[in-house]
Design a protein around this motif. Structure first.
Motif, short mmCIF file in Angstrom:
data_model
loop_
_atom_site.label_atom_id
_atom_site.label_comp_id
_atom_site.label_asym_id
_atom_site.label_seq_id
_atom_site.Cartn_x
_atom_site.Cartn_y
_atom_site.Cartn_z
N MET A 100 3.34 -2.97 3.53
CA MET A 100 4.81 -2.79 3.95
C MET A 100 4.91 -3.07 5.42
N VAL A 101 6.20 -3.73 5.93
CA VAL A 101 6.53 -3.94 7.16
C VAL A 101 7.74 -3.34 7.64
N ASP A 102 7.83 -2.95 8.86
CA ASP A 102 8.96 -2.71 9.15
C ASP A 102 9.68 -3.55 10.47
N ARG A 129 5.18 -10.40 -0.79
CA ARG A 129 5.79 -10.18 -2.02
C ARG A 129 6.15 -8.68 -1.55
N ASP A 130 7.02 -7.90 -2.64
CA ASP A 130 7.47 -6.59 -2.75
C ASP A 130 8.11 -6.56 -1.42
N GLN A 131 7.96 -5.10 -0.92
CA GLN A 131 8.85 -4.76 0.17
C GLN A 131 8.74 -5.78 1.70
N PRO A 132 7.62 -6.48 1.82
CA PRO A 132 7.82 -7.28 2.85
C PRO A 132 8.62 -8.52 2.73
N LEU A 133 8.63 -9.02 1.15
CA LEU A 133 9.43 -10.05 1.06
C LEU A 133 10.93 -9.70 1.07
N ALA A 134 11.20 -8.44 0.57
CA ALA A 134 12.69 -7.89 0.59
C ALA A 134 12.98 -7.85 2.03
N ILE A 135 12.16 -7.57 3.12
CA ILE A 135 12.77 -7.43 4.36
C ILE A 135 12.79 -8.89 5.04
#
Lengths: 110, 142
Positions: A53-55, A82-88
């Protein structure tokens, strides 16, 4: 956050960031970025395959790394998103620099 | 101040669990995207309250209310810190690869947002809403 750094014979620096990169843990990363920049690496390879996860604070630190290494004449390659970091990264249009599933921040393509 | 952000993790775990209540399509790609976006947006909102709303203060209260329905979630955050005008927060200039000012953009991109600044002792109220979209039928739990 898990953070590990290694430097190869040619000065190429490999930075692996895992877990959660957020406003709490980013302080540790920013300190590591300062240590990396002090060596003026010709290339920094950032492995984000274990990043869960990244903000926005974490993204800011990674963008800062990218800008500052390039300002020193170096190259940054980020991979493994991938996943959340990729979406951000996609939302913030940082995937403009994605090549073949990897972020190659020093070599932007359309 | 950052110590207070540890409470954010409890909030995010609760929000993540609540996302499971909105649909029986849990683990579908649509639901995973839904949860990813809800948790990301609430995380940014919580950070903003602690870092900006309560800036310079040693303590502060954030009330979090989560409401779920079929294919829908509302997350309401109430605080008594400094309020802000959402309309005065500029859009990021992506061409310049900004390093800050991205949190509100993430919130608005991932969820619908209503904000009511507090007055006369009443809290600032931020309501983040999101519907789960996708082709499959759902039996949301209430």
């Amino acid at each position: 956050m898990n953070l590990s750094t290694s430097v190869g014979d040619s000065g190429i620096t490999r930075l692996a960031i895992g877990g959660e990169l957020d406003v709490i843990t980013v302080t540790e990363l920013r300190a590591e970025i300062e240590r990396v920049l002090a060596n003026r690496p010709p290339r920094v390879e950032v492995d984000l395959s274990s990043l869960r996860m990244v903000d926005s604070s974490g993204v800011g630190a990674l963008v800062s790394l990218y800008k500052r290494v390039r300002a020193q004449g170096g190259e940054v390659v980020m991979s493994g998103l991938r996943d959340q970091p990729l979406a951000i990264f996609r939302l913030l249009r940082l995937d403009r620099v994605m090549i073949g599933g990897e972020l190659q921040a020093g070599k932007q393509t359309a | 101040m950052l110590d207070r952000l540890q409470h954010r993790d409890h909030t995010l775990r609760s929000v993540s669990q609540a996302c499971k209540l909105v649909s029986d399509r849990v683990e579908s790609p649509e639901w995973k995207e839904f949860r990813l976006q809800v948790v990301s947006a609430v995380s940014e909102a919580f950070n903003n309250i602690v870092l900006h709303g309560y800036e310079g203060r040693e303590d502060g209260v954030i009330e979090v209310e989560i409401r779920t329905g079929p294919d829908h979630i509302d997350v309401e955050l109430r605080d008594w810190g400094a309020s802000f005008d959402p309309n005065k927060i500029p859009q990021p200039d992506f061409d310049s690869l900004p390093e800050s000012g991205l949190g509100m953009y993430i919130i608005r991109a991932f969820m619908s947002m209503r904000y009511h600044p507090g007055k006369k002792g009443r809290p600032n109220v931020l309501v983040l809403s999101k519907a789960l979209e996708g082709p499959a039928p759902s039996r949301g739990k209430t």
